[in-house]
Design a protein around this motif. Structure first.
Motif, PDB file in Angstrom:
ATOM      1  N   CYS A  23       0.867  -1.177   0.000  1.00  0.00           N
ATOM      2  CA  CYS A  23       0.000   0.000   0.000  1.00  0.00           C
ATOM      3  C   CYS A  23       0.902   1.225   0.000  1.00  0.00           C
ATOM      4  CB  CYS A  23      -0.927   0.017   1.212  1.00  0.00           C
ATOM      5  SG  CYS A  23      -1.923   1.522   1.276  1.00  0.00           S
ATOM      6  N   MET A  25       0.128   4.303   0.432  1.00  0.00           N
ATOM      7  CA  MET A  25      -0.213   5.240   1.502  1.00  0.00           C
ATOM      8  C   MET A  25       0.323   4.765   2.851  1.00  0.00           C
ATOM      9  SD  MET A  25      -1.838   7.667  -0.082  1.00  0.00           S
ATOM     10  CE  MET A  25      -2.729   8.572   1.175  1.00  0.00           C
ATOM     11  N   CYS A  26       0.167   3.442   3.120  1.00  0.00           N
ATOM     12  CA  CYS A  26       0.667   2.885   4.390  1.00  0.00           C
ATOM     13  C   CYS A  26       2.187   2.706   4.348  1.00  0.00           C
ATOM     14  CB  CYS A  26       0.028   1.532   4.685  1.00  0.00           C
ATOM     15  SG  CYS A  26      -1.735   1.607   5.027  1.00  0.00           S
ATOM     16  N   CYS A  55      -7.429  -1.275   1.803  1.00  0.00           N
ATOM     17  CA  CYS A  55      -6.516  -1.808   2.812  1.00  0.00           C
ATOM     18  C   CYS A  55      -7.180  -1.605   4.184  1.00  0.00           C
ATOM     19  CB  CYS A  55      -5.156  -1.110   2.723  1.00  0.00           C
ATOM     20  SG  CYS A  55      -5.053   0.427   3.631  1.00  0.00           S
ATOM     21  N   LYS A  57      -6.564   0.307   6.493  1.00  0.00           N
ATOM     22  CA  LYS A  57      -6.651   1.731   6.842  1.00  0.00           C
ATOM     23  C   LYS A  57      -7.545   2.484   5.865  1.00  0.00           C
ATOM     24  CE  LYS A  57      -3.106   2.205  10.047  1.00  0.00           C
ATOM     25  NZ  LYS A  57      -1.642   2.170   9.927  1.00  0.00           N
ATOM     26  N   HIS A  59      -7.429   2.730   2.537  1.00  0.00           N
ATOM     27  CA  HIS A  59      -6.888   3.295   1.305  1.00  0.00           C
ATOM     28  C   HIS A  59      -7.379   2.446   0.137  1.00  0.00           C
ATOM     29  CE1 HIS A  59      -3.540   4.399   4.289  1.00  0.00           C
ATOM     30  NE2 HIS A  59      -4.255   5.496   4.067  1.00  0.00           N
TER      31      HIS A  59
HETATM   32 ZN    ZN Z   1      -3.109   1.646   3.281  1.00  0.00          ZN
END
Ligand code: ZN
Length: 167
Positions: A23, A25-26, A55, A57, A59
């Motif tokens: 991911c 973003m993560c 995901c 979180k 995203h």
């Molecule tokens: Zn993520």
């Protein structure tokens, strides 16, 4: 009186599909789960279909599923519509408006699994509760294959649901 015709393919609910991937973003490898939401994007003459994965979180990641050519400019799209049946997509809800039509027909194009008439209609018709649908079935404004039926009736392929809306 005009009858609007729909076709509906009933598919078994599938286990959520997951994909392990990075991911952005993560900033780490995580598990993306298929939200079962599908999106179509047009890019020039091509139409792409995407599955939206999330995901933990939340995203998003759009997985490209398919691409197909859209209509060419010099063909009238109306002439390419195969029939007067409008397909109801998975997760879509149709709204039955009294102003445009007084009667509707839903043709079952497939039934993979156990599908009750009342629950199926509640899943696909905007703003109609299962209780309301059960009442319409009991009073005969919803018919199955032109016959009175019961709310718990199971649907099978080639079944025809007729809905008449009384003003
Ligand atoms: Zn993520």
């Amino acid at each position: 009186m005009e009858t609007k015709q729909y076709s509906l393919k009933l598919l078994k609910k599938q286990e959520a599909d997951t994909v392990k991937k990075q991911c952005k973003m993560c900033g780490k490898v995580t598990i993306f789960t298929d939200t079962t939401i599908r999106r179509h994007n047009a890019n020039g003459k091509n139409i792409y279909q995407f599955a939206i994965y999330k995901c933990p979180k939340n995203h998003s990641w759009n997985k490209k599923l398919d691409s197909y050519k859209s209509f060419t400019n010099h063909v009238d799209p109306a002439t390419l519509v195969p029939s007067e049946f409008q397909a109801i997509e998975e997760g879509e809800k149709i709204s039955l408006s009294v102003a445009d039509h007084q009667s509707y027909e839903i043709n079952i194009a497939g039934a993979d699994g156990n599908f009750r008439l009342d629950r199926t209609l509640a899943d696909y018709i905007e703003g109609w509760s299962r209780t309301e649908i059960a009442q319409r079935i009991k009073c005969g404004s919803i018919l199955l294959n032109n016959c009175l039926t019961k709310p718990s009736q199971k649907l099978a392929v080639h079944d025809k649901i007729s809905i008449t809306i009384k003003k």
